[in-house]
Design an enzyme around this catalytic site. Structure first.
Site, PDB file in Angstrom:
ATOM      1  CB  VAL A 216      -0.900   0.193   1.301  1.00 64.33           C
ATOM      2  CG1 VAL A 216      -1.906  -1.245   1.122  1.00 64.33           C
ATOM      3  CG2 VAL A 216      -0.264   0.172   2.395  1.00 64.33           C
ATOM      4  CE  LYS A 217       3.760   2.332   4.591  1.00 62.31           C
ATOM      5  NZ  LYS A 217       2.966   0.876   4.973  1.00 62.31           N
ATOM      6  CG  ASN A 218       4.078   7.201  -1.704  1.00 61.43           C
ATOM      7  OD1 ASN A 218       2.931   6.925  -0.977  1.00 61.43           O
ATOM      8  ND2 ASN A 218       4.466   8.276  -1.477  1.00 61.43           N
TER       9      ASN A 218
END
Length: 422
Positions: A216-218
């Protein structure tokens, strides 16, 4: 995004994966080397050069691991905090009450004591109250874990001023602590890969910093993270790198890839440590993401600009992602609707879901969770953290959002907020 009966379906935070990532993973699979190996080492080097601004081989200050949690825990262990690593059960680590559990649970993993500090009063920030932080420091304090929540850097000048003023209380218990000569600043920068503070990359500001590369991170490798550090006078970066490699592979003196390179099988176990390295399959995703990352950061900035222009005139409270002093990584778009409680905020989230838009909450303060209540924390002692949580809603913010998707989020959120205020 898909349309159904004129309603867009907008998930909260899907990964941005392209054919480039697929190709790099395929190449890794076909190479015959899928565990920690050449791709992991290459990613470590690229990250180190990007953050620290050096191209020299002897200045590598990054180790890729299985998670940001592993990175934060290994930072504390490297510092010798806690009874299992040369320190004491009386060692204290301070972090914010308004964060995810990993910011604090890692302190328990090393056998030290968690000290939670409330966030500042008033809107506009989720950082620790720095006056309370300073007051919380004792002779047992060994590290501070500031949290770059949402990708927004903390006030590191203020934090370092505090630890300098408190140097007289500091009692080092390891070589690394003695070299620092003060409380260590170990940043939970899980959200902040690519952020900058006063012209310096996050990762080159705190003594140690961990980044998350979760799905879910950049920037994602599916599951993983990295630990980076600033050079410490009197301590070899090569020694730190070697120790972290040992920590992440059972204390084994030679990893499988180096054994293959040298043609020698023999190794030693120099410590009864852990298994938390990054695989080359994961690193292959990261190498592709790294090529694309400047564009991904720029797109997040565009979306935040669109959100800010729409929501601020309505009185919706948001965080400042870009100022003259710092640039966020744009990881989370955190909002607060003044004047409503958690029940009404949940109703807003439900209405958004009915309109096809997934939202989230960042975060439920640690003292509200069973594990931390059992330790003895009480949310009543953290009123500002509760106030931030009570009406917080996080909106979708990711690079696969089209301008039409962004408009859909804006139109529906504004419509719901206008009605809830009437």
């Amino acid at each position: 995004m898909a349309k159904e009966n004129d309603i867009r379906t907008i998930p909260f935070s899907p990964p941005d994966i392209t054919e480039l990532e697929v190709q790099y993973v395929t190449d890794a699979l076909r190479s015959g080397w899928i565990t920690t190996g050449p791709r992991t080492k290459k990613l470590e080097k690229l990250i180190s050069q990007w953050i620290h601004g050096t191209g020299s081989d002897d200045a590598q200050r990054s180790v890729c691991l299985s998670s940001a949690t592993a990175a934060l825990e290994l930072s504390l262990r490297l510092l010798g905090i806690g009874p299992f690593d040369g320190g004491s059960a009386d060692d204290e680590v301070i972090t914010c009450a308004y964060t995810y559990t990993a910011s604090a649970s890692t302190t328990l993993h090393v056998g030290a004591k968690i000290v939670l500090v409330d966030c500042a009063s008033g809107g506009g920030t989720l950082e620790m109250d720095y006056d309370r932080l300073e007051a919380a420091i004792t002779g047992h304090t060994k590290a501070i874990v500031p949290v770059d929540l949402g990708g927004i850097p903390c006030d590191y000048d203020r934090i370092f001023d505090i630890v300098e003023r408190k140097k007289h209380l500091f009692k080092p218990s390891s070589e690394l602590q003695r070299a620092l000569g003060r409380i260590a600043v170990v940043a939970d920068s899980a959200h902040a890969f690519g952020a900058k503070y006063k012209g310096r990359m996050i990762g080159d500001v705190a003594d140690f910093a961990d980044f998350s590369f979760h799905a879910v991170k950049n920037f994602t490798v599916a599951e993983g993270g990295t630990l980076v550090w600033r050079s410490i006078p009197g301590i070899s970066d090569e020694d730190i790198h070697k120790k972290l490699q040992l920590y992440s592979l059972h204390g084994q003196s030679r990893d499988a890839y180096s054994k293959t390179e040298t043609g020698s099988w023999e190794y030693d176990i120099v410590g009864p440590w852990y298994n938390c390295g990054m695989t080359d399959i994961s690193a292959a995703i990261g190498l592709a993401q790294f090529e694309r990352y400047p564009g991904l950061l720029a797109r997040r900035r565009e979306i935040i600009k669109q959100y800010d222009a729409a929501f601020k005139p309505l009185g919706i409270e948001t965080l400042e992602h870009y100022t003259d002093e710092y640039a966020s990584s744009g990881h989370l778009y955190i909002t607060r609707i003044p004047g409503i409680d958690r029940k009404r905020a949940n109703a807003v989230m439900k209405e958004m879901a009915q309109r096809g838009i997934s939202t989230n909450v960042h975060y439920k303060p640690l003292p509200m969770h069973t594990a931390y209540r059992n330790i003895g924390f009480d949310i009543k002692d953290y009123p500002n953290s509760y106030a931030r949580f009570e009406n917080e809603i996080t909106l979708p913010l990711y690079t696969r959002l089209s301008d039409e998707d962004v408009d859909w989020v804006i139109d529906n959120y504004c419509d719901i907020v206008r009605n809830i205020k009437c």
